[in-house]
Design a protein around this motif. Sequence first.
Motif, PDB file in Angstrom:
ATOM      1  N   UNK A   1     -16.046 -77.100  20.166  1.00  0.00           N
ATOM      2  CA  UNK A   1     -16.891 -76.655  19.055  1.00  0.00           C
ATOM      3  C   UNK A   1     -16.735 -75.144  18.938  1.00  0.00           C
ATOM      4  N   UNK A   2     -16.294 -74.683  17.779  1.00  0.00           N
ATOM      5  CA  UNK A   2     -15.999 -73.268  17.574  1.00  0.00           C
ATOM      6  C   UNK A   2     -17.030 -72.671  16.623  1.00  0.00           C
ATOM      7  N   UNK A   3     -17.783 -71.698  17.099  1.00  0.00           N
ATOM      8  CA  UNK A   3     -18.732 -70.971  16.263  1.00  0.00           C
ATOM      9  C   UNK A   3     -18.019 -69.811  15.583  1.00  0.00           C
ATOM     10  N   UNK A   4     -18.440 -69.470  14.367  1.00  0.00           N
ATOM     11  CA  UNK A   4     -17.938 -68.255  13.734  1.00  0.00           C
ATOM     12  C   UNK A   4     -18.997 -67.712  12.788  1.00  0.00           C
ATOM     13  N   UNK A   5     -18.886 -66.445  12.449  1.00  0.00           N
ATOM     14  CA  UNK A   5     -19.858 -65.823  11.553  1.00  0.00           C
ATOM     15  C   UNK A   5     -19.879 -64.319  11.731  1.00  0.00           C
ATOM     16  N   UNK A   6     -20.636 -63.662  10.877  1.00  0.00           N
ATOM     17  CA  UNK A   6     -20.793 -62.214  10.976  1.00  0.00           C
ATOM     18  C   UNK A   6     -21.389 -61.832  12.339  1.00  0.00           C
ATOM     19  N   UNK A   7     -21.258 -60.572  12.737  1.00  0.00           N
ATOM     20  CA  UNK A   7     -21.978 -60.112  13.925  1.00  0.00           C
ATOM     21  C   UNK A   7     -23.475 -60.357  13.745  1.00  0.00           C
ATOM     22  N   UNK A   8     -24.153 -60.778  14.791  1.00  0.00           N
ATOM     23  CA  UNK A   8     -25.610 -60.983  14.774  1.00  0.00           C
ATOM     24  C   UNK A   8     -26.049 -61.977  13.700  1.00  0.00           C
ATOM     25  N   UNK A   9     -25.261 -63.035  13.522  1.00  0.00           N
ATOM     26  CA  UNK A   9     -25.605 -64.033  12.497  1.00  0.00           C
ATOM     27  C   UNK A   9     -26.271 -65.273  13.088  1.00  0.00           C
ATOM     28  N   UNK A  10     -26.552 -65.260  14.381  1.00  0.00           N
ATOM     29  CA  UNK A  10     -27.247 -66.382  15.006  1.00  0.00           C
ATOM     30  C   UNK A  10     -26.347 -67.355  15.741  1.00  0.00           C
ATOM     31  N   UNK A  11     -25.121 -66.943  16.070  1.00  0.00           N
ATOM     32  CA  UNK A  11     -24.171 -67.852  16.715  1.00  0.00           C
ATOM     33  C   UNK A  11     -24.644 -68.281  18.104  1.00  0.00           C
ATOM     34  N   UNK A  12     -25.155 -67.331  18.886  1.00  0.00           N
ATOM     35  CA  UNK A  12     -25.594 -67.672  20.238  1.00  0.00           C
ATOM     36  C   UNK A  12     -26.788 -68.621  20.202  1.00  0.00           C
ATOM     37  N   UNK A  13     -27.700 -68.408  19.264  1.00  0.00           N
ATOM     38  CA  UNK A  13     -28.844 -69.312  19.100  1.00  0.00           C
ATOM     39  C   UNK A  13     -28.360 -70.736  18.804  1.00  0.00           C
ATOM     40  N   UNK A  14     -27.382 -70.856  17.907  1.00  0.00           N
ATOM     41  CA  UNK A  14     -26.864 -72.178  17.559  1.00  0.00           C
ATOM     42  C   UNK A  14     -26.074 -72.787  18.724  1.00  0.00           C
ATOM     43  N   UNK A  15     -25.351 -71.965  19.465  1.00  0.00           N
ATOM     44  CA  UNK A  15     -24.612 -72.466  20.636  1.00  0.00           C
ATOM     45  C   UNK A  15     -25.565 -73.065  21.666  1.00  0.00           C
ATOM     46  N   UNK A  16     -26.657 -72.338  21.923  1.00  0.00           N
ATOM     47  CA  UNK A  16     -27.632 -72.829  22.897  1.00  0.00           C
ATOM     48  C   UNK A  16     -28.299 -74.103  22.398  1.00  0.00           C
ATOM     49  N   UNK A  17     -28.562 -74.183  21.075  1.00  0.00           N
ATOM     50  CA  UNK A  17     -29.165 -75.389  20.514  1.00  0.00           C
ATOM     51  C   UNK A  17     -28.215 -76.582  20.651  1.00  0.00           C
ATOM     52  N   UNK A  18     -26.927 -76.339  20.430  1.00  0.00           N
ATOM     53  CA  UNK A  18     -25.920 -77.397  20.622  1.00  0.00           C
ATOM     54  C   UNK A  18     -25.905 -77.866  22.067  1.00  0.00           C
ATOM     55  N   UNK A  19     -25.940 -76.915  22.972  1.00  0.00           N
ATOM     56  CA  UNK A  19     -25.913 -77.250  24.410  1.00  0.00           C
ATOM     57  C   UNK A  19     -27.102 -78.142  24.773  1.00  0.00           C
ATOM     58  N   UNK A  20     -28.294 -77.744  24.312  1.00  0.00           N
ATOM     59  CA  UNK A  20     -29.498 -78.532  24.598  1.00  0.00           C
ATOM     60  C   UNK A  20     -29.380 -79.924  23.991  1.00  0.00           C
ATOM     61  N   UNK A  21     -28.903 -79.988  22.742  1.00  0.00           N
ATOM     62  CA  UNK A  21     -28.806 -81.271  22.047  1.00  0.00           C
ATOM     63  C   UNK A  21     -27.876 -82.228  22.794  1.00  0.00           C
ATOM     64  N   UNK A  22     -26.705 -81.762  23.152  1.00  0.00           N
ATOM     65  CA  UNK A  22     -25.745 -82.641  23.812  1.00  0.00           C
ATOM     66  C   UNK A  22     -26.195 -83.031  25.216  1.00  0.00           C
ATOM     67  N   UNK A  23     -26.803 -82.096  25.925  1.00  0.00           N
ATOM     68  CA  UNK A  23     -27.225 -82.405  27.294  1.00  0.00           C
ATOM     69  C   UNK A  23     -28.436 -83.335  27.317  1.00  0.00           C
ATOM     70  N   UNK A  24     -29.390 -83.145  26.365  1.00  0.00           N
ATOM     71  CA  UNK A  24     -30.606 -83.948  26.377  1.00  0.00           C
ATOM     72  C   UNK A  24     -30.436 -85.283  25.665  1.00  0.00           C
ATOM     73  N   UNK A  25     -29.753 -85.257  24.523  1.00  0.00           N
ATOM     74  CA  UNK A  25     -29.663 -86.463  23.699  1.00  0.00           C
ATOM     75  C   UNK A  25     -28.500 -87.368  24.109  1.00  0.00           C
ATOM     76  N   UNK A  26     -27.426 -86.782  24.562  1.00  0.00           N
ATOM     77  CA  UNK A  26     -26.231 -87.588  24.822  1.00  0.00           C
ATOM     78  C   UNK A  26     -25.707 -87.449  26.245  1.00  0.00           C
ATOM     79  N   UNK A  27     -26.462 -86.753  27.089  1.00  0.00           N
ATOM     80  CA  UNK A  27     -26.112 -86.625  28.516  1.00  0.00           C
ATOM     81  C   UNK A  27     -24.689 -86.108  28.710  1.00  0.00           C
ATOM     82  N   UNK A  28     -24.302 -85.145  27.885  1.00  0.00           N
ATOM     83  CA  UNK A  28     -22.975 -84.551  28.014  1.00  0.00           C
ATOM     84  C   UNK A  28     -23.093 -83.185  28.703  1.00  0.00           C
ATOM     85  N   UNK A  29     -22.116 -82.879  29.533  1.00  0.00           N
ATOM     86  CA  UNK A  29     -22.081 -81.564  30.167  1.00  0.00           C
ATOM     87  C   UNK A  29     -21.427 -80.587  29.205  1.00  0.00           C
TER      88      UNK A  29
END
Length: 275
Positions: A4-32
């Motif tokens: 999964x590749x994030x892209x966007x302007x500097x300070x556009x919320x990429x890290x927030x979305x990355x962390x949300x993806x991580x939580x979603x996959x780990x909690x909902x689908x038990x993926x590392x």
Amino acid sequence: MPLIILCGYPSSGKTKRSEACKVYFEEKHCKRVTIISDNSIGVKRDQVYSDSKEEKDTRGSLKSGVQRAISKDDVVIVDSLNYIKGFRYELFCVAKSSQTPHCIIHCEVNAQKAKEWNALRPENEQYSNEIFDALVMRFETPDSRNRWDSPLFTILPDDDLPGQQIYDAVFLRKAPPPNMSTVSQPLSSTSFLHELDKITQDIVMALLNAQKTSFPGDEISLPKAADKIKLLRHVTASELRRWRQQFISYTKQHPVEDTGVIPNMFVQYLNNSLV
């Protein structure tokens, strides 16, 4: 596993979305999930993006991190600017050679709002106004018509993360078949090597000739390529020879079935090298 590749302007919320993806996959689908980011490789953003060599080295470190992390067990997320389409293409090739699906998440926000968010960062994590404006100007918006930018999810600041759609795109979609990246037929094909050599040589000669009547900042059209070279400075023949050889070596390792895409690939590679 998927990339999964994030892209966007500097300070556009990429890290927030990355962390949300991580939580979603780990909690909902038990993926590392493994996140490869500027922070994980120790990048001092304002310093790196003010020096073209350091920036190029940083992209190399990000790519190497992805290559090490991709496995049958992990979801890999690349949390960085990824603003150059040529680099997104390189990451796509990494996923393809690993026979795993990928997708792009574009964190879309207007430049003024991103600049306001940048000002709220801790001072040692902020981009200077000069670097911020330069990165916004150079950002190459992903286009879902390009196979390396597809599937594409464009997320606005107030949007919820489309977690299930992302999951479906990278887990329910077939991985690229081996013959897209691993078969050796194109390399043993005299016509493929001939076309690769001729196309790149024609573009190099056209660029050298165009420089004679062009100025820094001009955009130059090149044979059979839809994209143009933005001439940021005078480029020497030795530089072009070196980049051409690097591109040929890379393309031999990641052959394409349609030689018609080579001109655009090479132009994008040159634009990437000129940064």
